[in-house]
Design a protein around this motif. Sequence first.
Motif, PDB file in Angstrom:
ATOM      1  N   PHE A 120      35.915 -34.844 -91.108  1.00 62.56           N
ATOM      2  CA  PHE A 120      35.825 -34.421 -92.507  1.00 62.56           C
ATOM      3  C   PHE A 120      35.036 -33.126 -92.540  1.00 62.56           C
ATOM      4  O   PHE A 120      33.926 -33.050 -92.006  1.00 62.56           O
ATOM      5  CB  PHE A 120      35.119 -35.472 -93.363  1.00 62.56           C
ATOM      6  CG  PHE A 120      34.898 -35.034 -94.796  1.00 62.56           C
ATOM      7  CD1 PHE A 120      35.946 -35.037 -95.703  1.00 62.56           C
ATOM      8  CD2 PHE A 120      33.649 -34.609 -95.222  1.00 62.56           C
ATOM      9  CE1 PHE A 120      35.748 -34.625 -97.017  1.00 62.56           C
ATOM     10  CE2 PHE A 120      33.444 -34.197 -96.527  1.00 62.56           C
ATOM     11  CZ  PHE A 120      34.497 -34.201 -97.428  1.00 62.56           C
ATOM     12  N   ARG A 121      35.596 -32.082 -93.161  1.00 65.14           N
ATOM     13  CA  ARG A 121      34.987 -30.749 -93.100  1.00 65.14           C
ATOM     14  C   ARG A 121      34.828 -30.159 -94.498  1.00 65.14           C
ATOM     15  O   ARG A 121      35.699 -30.309 -95.357  1.00 65.14           O
ATOM     16  CB  ARG A 121      35.855 -29.827 -92.240  1.00 65.14           C
ATOM     17  CG  ARG A 121      35.371 -28.399 -92.135  1.00 65.14           C
ATOM     18  CD  ARG A 121      36.326 -27.579 -91.297  1.00 65.14           C
ATOM     19  NE  ARG A 121      36.301 -27.983 -89.896  1.00 65.14           N
ATOM     20  CZ  ARG A 121      37.244 -27.665 -89.017  1.00 65.14           C
ATOM     21  NH1 ARG A 121      38.303 -27.001 -89.399  1.00 65.14           N
ATOM     22  NH2 ARG A 121      37.141 -28.060 -87.764  1.00 65.14           N
ATOM     23  N   ASP A 122      33.696 -29.498 -94.707  1.00 67.93           N
ATOM     24  CA  ASP A 122      33.444 -28.826 -95.985  1.00 67.93           C
ATOM     25  C   ASP A 122      32.411 -27.722 -95.747  1.00 67.93           C
ATOM     26  O   ASP A 122      31.614 -27.796 -94.810  1.00 67.93           O
ATOM     27  CB  ASP A 122      32.928 -29.818 -97.030  1.00 67.93           C
ATOM     28  CG  ASP A 122      33.072 -29.292 -98.455  1.00 67.93           C
ATOM     29  OD1 ASP A 122      34.071 -29.626 -99.118  1.00 67.93           O
ATOM     30  OD2 ASP A 122      32.189 -28.530 -98.895  1.00 67.93           O
ATOM     31  N   ASN A 123      32.423 -26.713 -96.616  1.00 65.41           N
ATOM     32  CA  ASN A 123      31.439 -25.627 -96.501  1.00 65.41           C
ATOM     33  C   ASN A 123      30.067 -26.031 -97.030  1.00 65.41           C
ATOM     34  O   ASN A 123      29.074 -25.344 -96.753  1.00 65.41           O
ATOM     35  CB  ASN A 123      31.916 -24.382 -97.260  1.00 65.41           C
ATOM     36  CG  ASN A 123      33.141 -23.748 -96.607  1.00 65.41           C
ATOM     37  OD1 ASN A 123      33.381 -23.926 -95.413  1.00 65.41           O
ATOM     38  ND2 ASN A 123      33.906 -23.006 -97.378  1.00 65.41           N
ATOM     39  N   VAL A 128      29.110 -33.035 -97.012  1.00 67.33           N
ATOM     40  CA  VAL A 128      29.379 -33.657 -95.711  1.00 67.33           C
ATOM     41  C   VAL A 128      28.308 -34.683 -95.361  1.00 67.33           C
ATOM     42  O   VAL A 128      28.610 -35.773 -94.865  1.00 67.33           O
ATOM     43  CB  VAL A 128      29.478 -32.585 -94.614  1.00 67.33           C
ATOM     44  CG1 VAL A 128      29.670 -33.237 -93.245  1.00 67.33           C
ATOM     45  CG2 VAL A 128      30.632 -31.640 -94.905  1.00 67.33           C
ATOM     46  N   SER A 129      27.038 -34.357 -95.623  1.00 70.34           N
ATOM     47  CA  SER A 129      25.956 -35.274 -95.252  1.00 70.34           C
ATOM     48  C   SER A 129      26.038 -36.583 -96.028  1.00 70.34           C
ATOM     49  O   SER A 129      25.564 -37.621 -95.559  1.00 70.34           O
ATOM     50  CB  SER A 129      24.596 -34.616 -95.491  1.00 70.34           C
ATOM     51  OG  SER A 129      24.369 -34.401 -96.880  1.00 70.34           O
ATOM     52  N   TYR A 164      30.536 -27.326 -92.152  1.00 65.77           N
ATOM     53  CA  TYR A 164      29.938 -28.590 -91.738  1.00 65.77           C
ATOM     54  C   TYR A 164      31.018 -29.651 -91.595  1.00 65.77           C
ATOM     55  O   TYR A 164      32.024 -29.648 -92.324  1.00 65.77           O
ATOM     56  CB  TYR A 164      28.886 -29.036 -92.753  1.00 65.77           C
ATOM     57  CG  TYR A 164      27.775 -28.027 -92.916  1.00 65.77           C
ATOM     58  CD1 TYR A 164      26.673 -28.030 -92.064  1.00 65.77           C
ATOM     59  CD2 TYR A 164      27.833 -27.052 -93.918  1.00 65.77           C
ATOM     60  CE1 TYR A 164      25.661 -27.087 -92.196  1.00 65.77           C
ATOM     61  CE2 TYR A 164      26.821 -26.111 -94.050  1.00 65.77           C
ATOM     62  CZ  TYR A 164      25.742 -26.132 -93.190  1.00 65.77           C
ATOM     63  OH  TYR A 164      24.748 -25.189 -93.323  1.00 65.77           O
ATOM     64  N   SER A 165      30.805 -30.568 -90.654  1.00 65.28           N
ATOM     65  CA  SER A 165      31.799 -31.616 -90.455  1.00 65.28           C
ATOM     66  C   SER A 165      31.140 -32.887 -89.950  1.00 65.28           C
ATOM     67  O   SER A 165      30.098 -32.858 -89.300  1.00 65.28           O
ATOM     68  CB  SER A 165      32.877 -31.165 -89.461  1.00 65.28           C
ATOM     69  OG  SER A 165      32.320 -30.978 -88.168  1.00 65.28           O
ATOM     70  N   ARG A 166      31.776 -34.012 -90.279  1.00 64.32           N
ATOM     71  CA  ARG A 166      31.399 -35.315 -89.742  1.00 64.32           C
ATOM     72  C   ARG A 166      32.649 -35.907 -89.098  1.00 64.32           C
ATOM     73  O   ARG A 166      33.741 -35.845 -89.667  1.00 64.32           O
ATOM     74  CB  ARG A 166      30.887 -36.240 -90.863  1.00 64.32           C
ATOM     75  CG  ARG A 166      30.178 -37.492 -90.329  1.00 64.32           C
ATOM     76  CD  ARG A 166      29.724 -38.381 -91.466  1.00 64.32           C
ATOM     77  NE  ARG A 166      28.633 -37.830 -92.225  1.00 64.32           N
ATOM     78  CZ  ARG A 166      27.351 -37.882 -91.862  1.00 64.32           C
ATOM     79  NH1 ARG A 166      27.015 -38.446 -90.726  1.00 64.32           N
ATOM     80  NH2 ARG A 166      26.415 -37.376 -92.619  1.00 64.32           N
ATOM     81  N   SER A 167      32.492 -36.454 -87.900  1.00 64.69           N
ATOM     82  CA  SER A 167      33.672 -36.906 -87.173  1.00 64.69           C
ATOM     83  C   SER A 167      33.371 -38.160 -86.365  1.00 64.69           C
ATOM     84  O   SER A 167      32.213 -38.497 -86.102  1.00 64.69           O
ATOM     85  CB  SER A 167      34.167 -35.802 -86.227  1.00 64.69           C
ATOM     86  OG  SER A 167      33.199 -35.516 -85.231  1.00 64.69           O
TER      87      SER A 167
END
Length: 296
Positions: A120-123, A128-129, A164-167
């Motif tokens: 999941f990606r966002d500026n 993201v957090s 930023y991303s969470r994976s």
Amino acid sequence: MKLPDRYATRLFLAGLIFCQSTLARDTLQRTPEQYEFKVMLAPAGFTSIEKGITGFQQAISDVATELDVSFTKEESKHKNRVVTYLDTKACHLKRNNFILRKRFKFKDDIPVELKLTLKFRDNAIGVVSQTPFVAQPSSALTRSKFEADVVRNPSSSSLPQTKYSRSSSIELGELDSISQLLTLYPVLQVLETDGEPRLDDPDMKLERVNQFAAFETKIPIGTLQFGDAACNASFSFWYATPGKFTPVAAEFSYDCETESNAARRFHQALLGLQDWVSPIATTKTSIAYGDACGSV
């Protein structure tokens, strides 16, 4: 490693549904645990990998000397694998800031060591957090990872932008539909409630994005030292065919566990190397998607 057939895969997913309430854990880390500084390079400079790497390593050394950064070269084994991306025909994942990447190797013309990674990606770091990924504490699904990619800003030739991303990744056989992903990643249930476009049919098939496949060669080259922080540096080359000709994408990057002004200054200095840096502000993911689903 023999890939499980589709029947075995479905049984495995069914087992996860049964035990998910007891195994699942929500990893909501508030700050990135890794910062990856990326520089997209002009592919024409790497028609010869050896000559291109030698030339850019000298450029790195020159910048390092100027900025008082230690650059230690190290010989490491090349990693070769195939990279593709999956989504529905209507791009339900990408249009909702999710990316599904598939990586694998070939052994005797058979795909092995297949790994799927949902990202999941966002500026915005806050978005993201606060996006929870459920991770299984087992060898099947890795824990959630929170990362920051520092890349070139599309609006400037020498200024950076942070994404930023969470994976979380899984080593598993082929997945047929997005409903199987919902089993593994409950975060995707948002597609059924607030998705744009909204997911009305969870059994919708997943397919390869843009019919794109990259034959990737990753080459670790050493360590950059920014004060107390040691960051691993490497090249990544994407080819349209297994033969090593002019790559369709060339990238230099270094991974740091913490953010520092020194690492950012070094990245900005590298972006100023006009003889080496790609004139187009892009990413490898953007190259893979092309015009499919809009820009990434």
